[in-house]
Design an enzyme around this catalytic site. Structure first.
Site, mmCIF file in Angstrom:
data_model
loop_
_atom_site.group_PDB
_atom_site.id
_atom_site.type_symbol
_atom_site.label_atom_id
_atom_site.label_comp_id
_atom_site.label_asym_id
_atom_site.label_seq_id
_atom_site.Cartn_x
_atom_site.Cartn_y
_atom_site.Cartn_z
ATOM 1 N N GLY A 14 -31.907 7.723 -3.464
ATOM 2 C CA GLY A 14 -32.834 7.845 -2.334
ATOM 3 C C GLY A 14 -33.865 6.738 -2.325
ATOM 4 O O GLY A 14 -35.055 7.002 -2.481
ATOM 5 N N GLY A 16 -35.954 5.115 -0.546
ATOM 6 C CA GLY A 16 -36.806 4.965 0.636
ATOM 7 C C GLY A 16 -38.002 4.136 0.213
ATOM 8 O O GLY A 16 -37.851 3.182 -0.570
ATOM 9 N N ALA A 17 -39.192 4.519 0.670
ATOM 10 C CA ALA A 17 -40.374 3.715 0.364
ATOM 11 C C ALA A 17 -40.675 3.717 -1.140
ATOM 12 O O ALA A 17 -40.739 2.655 -1.772
ATOM 13 C CB ALA A 17 -41.559 4.239 1.157
ATOM 14 N N LYS A 188 -51.552 18.674 -6.173
ATOM 15 C CA LYS A 188 -51.073 17.777 -5.110
ATOM 16 C C LYS A 188 -50.418 18.602 -4.005
ATOM 17 O O LYS A 188 -50.600 18.334 -2.816
ATOM 18 C CB LYS A 188 -50.083 16.755 -5.689
ATOM 19 C CG LYS A 188 -49.595 15.752 -4.650
ATOM 20 C CD LYS A 188 -48.836 14.616 -5.288
ATOM 21 C CE LYS A 188 -48.617 13.418 -4.382
ATOM 22 N NZ LYS A 188 -48.033 13.621 -3.104
ATOM 23 N N ASN A 192 -51.175 18.698 0.017
ATOM 24 C CA ASN A 192 -50.136 18.506 1.036
ATOM 25 C C ASN A 192 -50.049 19.721 1.971
ATOM 26 O O ASN A 192 -49.873 19.568 3.174
ATOM 27 C CB ASN A 192 -48.765 18.257 0.390
ATOM 28 C CG ASN A 192 -48.633 16.852 -0.172
ATOM 29 O OD1 ASN A 192 -48.218 16.662 -1.300
ATOM 30 N ND2 ASN A 192 -48.990 15.863 0.609
ATOM 31 N N ASN A 206 -54.687 11.918 9.539
ATOM 32 C CA ASN A 206 -55.290 12.816 8.540
ATOM 33 C C ASN A 206 -56.787 13.041 8.772
ATOM 34 O O ASN A 206 -57.279 14.172 8.708
ATOM 35 C CB ASN A 206 -55.093 12.250 7.132
ATOM 36 C CG ASN A 206 -53.624 12.170 6.750
ATOM 37 O OD1 ASN A 206 -52.773 12.676 7.472
ATOM 38 N ND2 ASN A 206 -53.323 11.548 5.616
ATOM 39 N N SER A 259 -46.863 12.193 6.048
ATOM 40 C CA SER A 259 -45.400 12.109 6.009
ATOM 41 C C SER A 259 -44.770 13.166 6.921
ATOM 42 O O SER A 259 -43.729 12.929 7.528
ATOM 43 C CB SER A 259 -44.911 12.257 4.574
ATOM 44 O OG SER A 259 -45.477 13.401 3.983
ATOM 45 N N GLU A 271 -40.587 18.459 5.211
ATOM 46 C CA GLU A 271 -40.558 19.034 3.865
ATOM 47 C C GLU A 271 -41.311 20.365 3.813
ATOM 48 O O GLU A 271 -41.729 20.799 2.742
ATOM 49 C CB GLU A 271 -41.157 18.026 2.876
ATOM 50 C CG GLU A 271 -40.311 16.766 2.805
ATOM 51 C CD GLU A 271 -40.856 15.715 1.856
ATOM 52 O OE1 GLU A 271 -40.154 15.342 0.908
ATOM 53 O OE2 GLU A 271 -42.005 15.277 2.070
HETATM 54 O O1 PAF Z 1 -47.599 13.379 2.466
HETATM 55 C C1 PAF Z 1 -48.537 12.609 2.759
HETATM 56 O O2 PAF Z 1 -48.622 12.058 3.857
HETATM 57 C C2 PAF Z 1 -49.573 12.300 1.680
HETATM 58 O O3 PAF Z 1 -49.218 12.990 0.516
HETATM 59 C C3 PAF Z 1 -51.022 12.592 2.063
HETATM 60 C C4 PAF Z 1 -51.862 12.670 0.817
HETATM 61 C C5 PAF Z 1 -51.184 13.856 2.880
HETATM 62 C C6 PAF Z 1 -51.610 11.414 2.798
HETATM 63 O O4 PAF Z 1 -51.026 11.122 4.019
#
Ligand code: PAF
Length: 311
Positions: A14, A16-17, A188, A192, A206, A259, A271
């Site tokens: 995978g 990706g980035a 984390k 999210n 955000n 994301s 996700e």
């Molecule tokens: O998933 C994301 O986009 C990142 O983890 C976060 C911290 C929300 C920043 O865009």
């Protein structure tokens, strides 16, 4: 006596980035890197990284998941959580006992699934605050250097995590093996859960969440439920600490498109099942209700059909 893991040839599932970034970083310190894809478009992929005004690129061999030469270890998994189970399932029969699988992805749930399938593997996890985006499939642009933390659940995995951190530090990046990776992953995850689906609900960057009282109130209820689940899972957290951390990240990444919003805009599966959906699943296991997380999970799922969930 703990065996010295052979870390000279990385396989990346995978790219990706984040996977592409680590392919180029590991290549820069002399590692062999092979990219594994479900259906390769060509036998080689040229990845290019732009970091400020500096640019680097390399052609990597690409192999199909069912055709990669053995051994596949160490295997770095950077697929989106929802795409992981299908493609790792195809690799499982080709992994040997003790092989190293390092999961570096958003969300939670995949490592538990993998441990159930293959308790004989070394399953490590990692989180990162590196910021990188892809204007095109193979062009990576560094938005900000962050920190990458890794760790495992057993003494052997922890030793391997230390070896990997030492190797990855040679790239000049901040990489550390930590003994409390699960707690950090939960923290984390909480961030999210509080930011990503709300940016998708309100279709905003955000930082804009901080200017909307209704978004802040939803963030607080999501954090309250996540704190309860975290505490039941053995990682005590308070609503205030998670909410403050989520607000701080929303502020620091104010101009980012999360994301999840990026997935919605590109009409890709999100996700959500591995973020707020994971909270709902874990809460159910403990016999408690998490209505705010359940509501936002259903709302985001309705925006795009999700792949089958592991949860
Ligand atoms: O998933 C994301 O986009 C990142 O983890 C976060 C911290 C929300 C920043 O865009």
């Amino acid at each position: 006596m703990i065996a010295d893991p052979n870390l000279s040839h990385w396989h990346i599932l995978g790219a990706g980035a984040i996977g592409g970034l680590w392919a180029l970083r590991l290549h820069s310190i002399g590692c062999r890197v092979t990219l594994i894809e479900r259906a390769p478009l060509s036998p080689e992929r040229r990845l290019q990284l732009t970091d400020n005004s500096h640019s680097s690129c390399h052609d990597f061999p690409v192999v199909a998941a069912n055709a990669a030469a053995l051994p596949l270890s160490p295997l770095l998994v950077t697929t989106k959580a929802g795409d992981t189970i299908d493609v790792i399932a195809a690799l499982l029969p080709r992994l040997n006992a003790g092989d190293i699988v390092l999961l570096l992805q958003n969300g939670m749930g995949i490592d538990d699934w993998l441990r159930q399938q293959r308790p004989d593997l070394q399953i490590l996890t990692a989180i990162t605050t590196d910021g990188v985006f892809r204007p095109t499939r193979d062009h990576l642009v560094m938005a900000g250097h962050g920190e990458t933390l890794t760790g495992g659940n057993t003494a052997v995995e922890q030793e391997t995590a230390m070896q990997i951190a030492l190797q990855w530090q040679k790239t000049g990046e901040v990489v550390q093996a930590v003994t409390d990776i699960q707690r950090r992953r939960w923290q984390k995850l909480a961030i999210n859960c509080a930011i990503n689906p709300l940016t998708a609900r309100y279709r905003c960057r955000n930082g804009a969440l901080l200017d909307m009282p209704e978004a802040l109130s939803a963030m607080r209820s999501i954090c309250a439920e996540v704190a309860e689940v975290m505490s039941l899972e053995g990682y005590p957290a308070s609503t205030a600490s998670l909410y403050d951390a989520a607000c701080a990240v929303a502020r620091q990444t104010a101009t980012n498109t999360s994301s999840m919003l990026a997935d919605i805009q590109a009409q890709r599966p999100t996700e959500i099942d591995f973020m707020n959906g994971h909270i709902v699943t874990m809460a159910r296991k403990h016999g408690i209700a998490t209505p705010s997380n359940a509501r936002i999970t259903a709302e985001i799922r309705a925006l795009h059909p999700q792949p089958a969930s592991s949860n």
